[in-house]
Design a protein around this motif. Structure first.
Motif, PDB file in Angstrom:
ATOM      1  N   HIS A  79       0.841  -1.192   0.000  1.00 16.17           N
ATOM      2  CA  HIS A  79       0.000   0.000   0.000  1.00 16.17           C
ATOM      3  C   HIS A  79       0.875   1.240   0.000  1.00 16.17           C
ATOM      4  O   HIS A  79       2.055   1.181   0.349  1.00 16.17           O
ATOM      5  N   ILE A  80       0.286   2.361  -0.381  1.00 14.96           N
ATOM      6  CA  ILE A  80       1.024   3.615  -0.417  1.00 14.96           C
ATOM      7  C   ILE A  80       1.212   4.129   1.004  1.00 14.96           C
ATOM      8  O   ILE A  80       0.249   4.233   1.759  1.00 14.96           O
ATOM      9  N   PRO A  81       2.425   4.459   1.409  1.00 17.86           N
ATOM     10  CA  PRO A  81       2.640   5.013   2.747  1.00 17.86           C
ATOM     11  C   PRO A  81       1.874   6.327   2.931  1.00 17.86           C
ATOM     12  O   PRO A  81       1.817   7.149   2.019  1.00 17.86           O
ATOM     13  N   TYR A  82       1.312   6.519   4.104  1.00 24.35           N
ATOM     14  CA  TYR A  82       0.545   7.721   4.425  1.00 24.35           C
ATOM     15  C   TYR A  82       1.481   8.692   5.133  1.00 24.35           C
ATOM     16  O   TYR A  82       1.737   8.578   6.330  1.00 24.35           O
ATOM     17  N   ALA A  83       1.999   9.662   4.366  1.00 28.12           N
ATOM     18  CA  ALA A  83       3.057  10.543   4.854  1.00 28.12           C
ATOM     19  C   ALA A  83       2.675  11.333   6.102  1.00 28.12           C
ATOM     20  O   ALA A  83       3.485  11.447   7.028  1.00 28.12           O
ATOM     21  N   PRO A  84       1.456  11.918   6.196  1.00 29.92           N
ATOM     22  CA  PRO A  84       1.129  12.679   7.413  1.00 29.92           C
ATOM     23  C   PRO A  84       1.192  11.842   8.686  1.00 29.92           C
ATOM     24  O   PRO A  84       1.610  12.335   9.744  1.00 29.92           O
ATOM     25  N   ALA A  85       0.802  10.578   8.605  1.00 26.56           N
ATOM     26  CA  ALA A  85       0.855   9.718   9.788  1.00 26.56           C
ATOM     27  C   ALA A  85       2.295   9.420  10.171  1.00 26.56           C
ATOM     28  O   ALA A  85       2.652   9.410  11.353  1.00 26.56           O
ATOM     29  N   LEU A  86       3.136   9.198   9.173  1.00 29.97           N
ATOM     30  CA  LEU A  86       4.546   8.941   9.454  1.00 29.97           C
ATOM     31  C   LEU A  86       5.199  10.159  10.106  1.00 29.97           C
ATOM     32  O   LEU A  86       5.975  10.034  11.050  1.00 29.97           O
ATOM     33  N   ALA A  87       4.880  11.340   9.582  1.00 23.18           N
ATOM     34  CA  ALA A  87       5.444  12.563  10.146  1.00 23.18           C
ATOM     35  C   ALA A  87       4.937  12.795  11.566  1.00 23.18           C
ATOM     36  O   ALA A  87       5.672  13.292  12.423  1.00 23.18           O
ATOM     37  N   ALA A  88       3.670  12.429  11.842  1.00 24.68           N
ATOM     38  CA  ALA A  88       3.124  12.599  13.182  1.00 24.68           C
ATOM     39  C   ALA A  88       3.853  11.722  14.197  1.00 24.68           C
ATOM     40  O   ALA A  88       3.967  12.087  15.368  1.00 24.68           O
ATOM     41  N   TYR A  89       4.336  10.594  13.758  1.00 29.22           N
ATOM     42  CA  TYR A  89       5.136   9.739  14.635  1.00 29.22           C
ATOM     43  C   TYR A  89       6.500  10.347  14.925  1.00 29.22           C
ATOM     44  O   TYR A  89       7.125  10.030  15.926  1.00 29.22           O
ATOM     45  N   GLY A  90       6.981  11.191  14.025  1.00 23.20           N
ATOM     46  CA  GLY A  90       8.320  11.757  14.173  1.00 23.20           C
ATOM     47  C   GLY A  90       9.306  11.213  13.161  1.00 23.20           C
ATOM     48  O   GLY A  90      10.499  11.513  13.250  1.00 23.20           O
ATOM     49  N   LEU A  91       8.831  10.419  12.205  1.00 22.67           N
ATOM     50  CA  LEU A  91       9.724   9.857  11.192  1.00 22.67           C
ATOM     51  C   LEU A  91      10.201  10.962  10.254  1.00 22.67           C
ATOM     52  O   LEU A  91       9.411  11.777   9.783  1.00 22.67           O
ATOM     53  N   ASP A  92      11.490  11.002   9.997  1.00 23.66           N
ATOM     54  CA  ASP A  92      12.070  11.966   9.071  1.00 23.66           C
ATOM     55  C   ASP A  92      11.778  11.493   7.647  1.00 23.66           C
ATOM     56  O   ASP A  92      12.405  10.560   7.152  1.00 23.66           O
ATOM     57  N   LEU A  93      10.829  12.160   6.982  1.00 22.13           N
ATOM     58  CA  LEU A  93      10.408  11.723   5.650  1.00 22.13           C
ATOM     59  C   LEU A  93      11.514  11.887   4.616  1.00 22.13           C
ATOM     60  O   LEU A  93      11.488  11.211   3.583  1.00 22.13           O
ATOM     61  N   SER A  94      12.478  12.759   4.880  1.00 18.67           N
ATOM     62  CA  SER A  94      13.594  12.918   3.939  1.00 18.67           C
ATOM     63  C   SER A  94      14.506  11.699   3.955  1.00 18.67           C
ATOM     64  O   SER A  94      15.392  11.580   3.095  1.00 18.67           O
ATOM     65  N   ARG A  95      14.299  10.803   4.929  1.00 16.15           N
ATOM     66  CA  ARG A  95      15.098   9.584   5.024  1.00 16.15           C
ATOM     67  C   ARG A  95      14.288   8.343   4.657  1.00 16.15           C
ATOM     68  O   ARG A  95      14.700   7.225   4.966  1.00 16.15           O
ATOM     69  N   LEU A  96      13.156   8.540   4.005  1.00 23.21           N
ATOM     70  CA  LEU A  96      12.298   7.425   3.601  1.00 23.21           C
ATOM     71  C   LEU A  96      12.491   7.152   2.110  1.00 23.21           C
ATOM     72  O   LEU A  96      12.393   8.057   1.279  1.00 23.21           O
ATOM     73  N   LEU A  97      12.775   5.923   1.782  1.00 24.21           N
ATOM     74  CA  LEU A  97      13.043   5.525   0.399  1.00 24.21           C
ATOM     75  C   LEU A  97      12.032   4.459  -0.019  1.00 24.21           C
ATOM     76  O   LEU A  97      11.885   3.440   0.657  1.00 24.21           O
ATOM     77  N   LEU A  98      11.319   4.704  -1.131  1.00 21.77           N
ATOM     78  CA  LEU A  98      10.350   3.745  -1.663  1.00 21.77           C
ATOM     79  C   LEU A  98      10.877   3.164  -2.961  1.00 21.77           C
ATOM     80  O   LEU A  98      11.325   3.899  -3.844  1.00 21.77           O
ATOM     81  N   VAL A  99      10.797   1.848  -3.088  1.00 22.22           N
ATOM     82  CA  VAL A  99      11.229   1.163  -4.302  1.00 22.22           C
ATOM     83  C   VAL A  99      10.106   0.244  -4.744  1.00 22.22           C
ATOM     84  O   VAL A  99       9.613  -0.572  -3.957  1.00 22.22           O
ATOM     85  N   HIS A 100       9.687   0.396  -6.004  1.00 26.17           N
ATOM     86  CA  HIS A 100       8.615  -0.444  -6.550  1.00 26.17           C
ATOM     87  C   HIS A 100       9.154  -1.230  -7.749  1.00 26.17           C
ATOM     88  O   HIS A 100       9.026  -0.801  -8.892  1.00 26.17           O
ATOM     89  N   PRO A 101       9.793  -2.386  -7.511  1.00 31.39           N
ATOM     90  CA  PRO A 101      10.321  -3.201  -8.611  1.00 31.39           C
ATOM     91  C   PRO A 101       9.185  -3.767  -9.461  1.00 31.39           C
ATOM     92  O   PRO A 101       8.045  -3.879  -9.016  1.00 31.39           O
ATOM     93  N   ARG A 102       9.538  -4.128 -10.672  1.00 35.62           N
ATOM     94  CA  ARG A 102       8.532  -4.649 -11.590  1.00 35.62           C
ATOM     95  C   ARG A 102       8.250  -6.134 -11.371  1.00 35.62           C
ATOM     96  O   ARG A 102       7.177  -6.615 -11.699  1.00 35.62           O
ATOM     97  N   ALA A 103       9.207  -6.867 -10.837  1.00 37.88           N
ATOM     98  CA  ALA A 103       9.042  -8.314 -10.671  1.00 37.88           C
ATOM     99  C   ALA A 103       9.504  -8.721  -9.285  1.00 37.88           C
ATOM    100  O   ALA A 103      10.257  -8.007  -8.621  1.00 37.88           O
ATOM    101  N   GLU A 104       9.058  -9.906  -8.844  1.00 39.15           N
ATOM    102  CA  GLU A 104       9.425 -10.418  -7.527  1.00 39.15           C
ATOM    103  C   GLU A 104      10.927 -10.633  -7.417  1.00 39.15           C
ATOM    104  O   GLU A 104      11.536 -10.332  -6.386  1.00 39.15           O
ATOM    105  N   SER A 105      11.549 -11.128  -8.490  1.00 37.28           N
ATOM    106  CA  SER A 105      13.002 -11.336  -8.457  1.00 37.28           C
ATOM    107  C   SER A 105      13.740 -10.006  -8.322  1.00 37.28           C
ATOM    108  O   SER A 105      14.766  -9.919  -7.645  1.00 37.28           O
ATOM    109  N   ASP A 106      13.215  -8.963  -8.960  1.00 37.86           N
ATOM    110  CA  ASP A 106      13.828  -7.646  -8.827  1.00 37.86           C
ATOM    111  C   ASP A 106      13.700  -7.125  -7.403  1.00 37.86           C
ATOM    112  O   ASP A 106      14.582  -6.424  -6.901  1.00 37.86           O
ATOM    113  N   ALA A 107      12.586  -7.456  -6.750  1.00 36.85           N
ATOM    114  CA  ALA A 107      12.369  -7.001  -5.373  1.00 36.85           C
ATOM    115  C   ALA A 107      13.404  -7.601  -4.429  1.00 36.85           C
ATOM    116  O   ALA A 107      13.978  -6.895  -3.588  1.00 36.85           O
ATOM    117  N   LEU A 108      13.667  -8.895  -4.559  1.00 35.56           N
ATOM    118  CA  LEU A 108      14.664  -9.535  -3.700  1.00 35.56           C
ATOM    119  C   LEU A 108      16.049  -8.973  -3.961  1.00 35.56           C
ATOM    120  O   LEU A 108      16.843  -8.781  -3.029  1.00 35.56           O
TER     121      LEU A 108
END
Length: 266
Positions: free
Chosen positions: A87-116
């Protein structure tokens, strides 16, 4: 005689069989839950190793359980990578926890082998404090590769898997199974290297958590003939589920529903 034994047992190199090891050779980060830290070797989540989170369904608190540690890692300047999140991360909730969003990295590979492959590379890089992944299929050989990669980069590998994976052998240092119990989260330690497997904890993820304090931003006072009334700011409620459009699947924080978007960083 008894005093001599007690003095010996106080030495840091002595490990009692009925207590979790404190010197595991790994770096640890507090879970934010005192009762859980007391059960984990080293007093927290192990970096440089694989942790498996097994659950029967998503959205039962598996991410809220990890948030205090993820916040701490971003404050240390390390990245938190999410590889193919369902699912898509919900940025306002992450920021409310105190997570530094500038240190969050999202990767969406095309295949399962690419994900591993992406998980292994992120772990080996040494810049990621934690790498979260949701693999559908994972054999023992792949698990060992991820374990070695986590050791090489001193990174925390977090794998969210179906509860049926508990029957599969795993080189992971820590395996937890989560269940929802009347609004609380039951945590079972299936495997705990340096500690005791089979322990059960019932956690209230809203009340038992120990989140680090955040500094409130300064509010400038407007210049006026009469003092302006400062609006009352409601305290953020990061543990409540944000509203979603009708028919949109949604997880409890910090992930909200929707199809993954292309891109590596938000």
């Amino acid at each position: 005689m008894n005093s001599a034994v007690e003095e010996l047992l106080q030495q840091p190199g002595i490990w009692r069989a009925n207590a979790p090891a404190r010197n595991t050779g790994l770096e640890h980060v507090s879970s934010g839950f005192d009762s859980l830290d007391a059960c984990l070797p080293g007093g927290g989540w192990p970096l440089g190793a694989v942790t498996e989170i097994l659950h029967g369904q998503s959205g039962i608190g598996e991410l809220r359980l990890l948030m205090p540690a993820l916040v701490e890692l971003t404050r240390r300047g390390r990245w938190v990578a999410l590889i193919a999140p369902p699912h898509i991360p919900y940025a306002p909730a992450l920021a409310a926890y105190g997570l530094d969003l500038s240190r969050l990295l999202l990767v969406h590979p095309r295949a399962e082998s690419d994900a591993l492959w992406a998980v292994e590379q992120a772990l080996r890089a040494g810049t990621c404090g934690a790498v979260l992944a949701w693999p559908r299929r994972l054999d023992e050989r792949s698990l060992r590769r991820l374990q070695l990669a986590a050791e090489a980069g001193n990174s925390w590998s977090l794998l969210f898997r179906d509860v049926r994976s508990a029957e599969q052998p795993s080189p992971a240092a820590l395996r937890l199974q989560l269940e929802e119990r009347k609004g609380k989260t039951l945590v079972q330690l299936l495997k705990c290297r340096g500690g005791h497997a089979g322990q059960h904890l019932l956690l209230d993820l809203e009340r038992d958590v120990r989140l680090p304090a955040t500094e409130a931003p300064a509010v400038e006072q407007p210049v006026a003939e009469k003092p302006a009334r400062r609006p009352r700011r409601a305290a953020p409620r990061p543990l409540s589920r944000p509203p979603a459009p009708a028919g949109t699947p949604q997880l409890d924080l910090p992930l909200a529903g929707g199809a993954p978007r292309r891109g590596r960083r938000r």
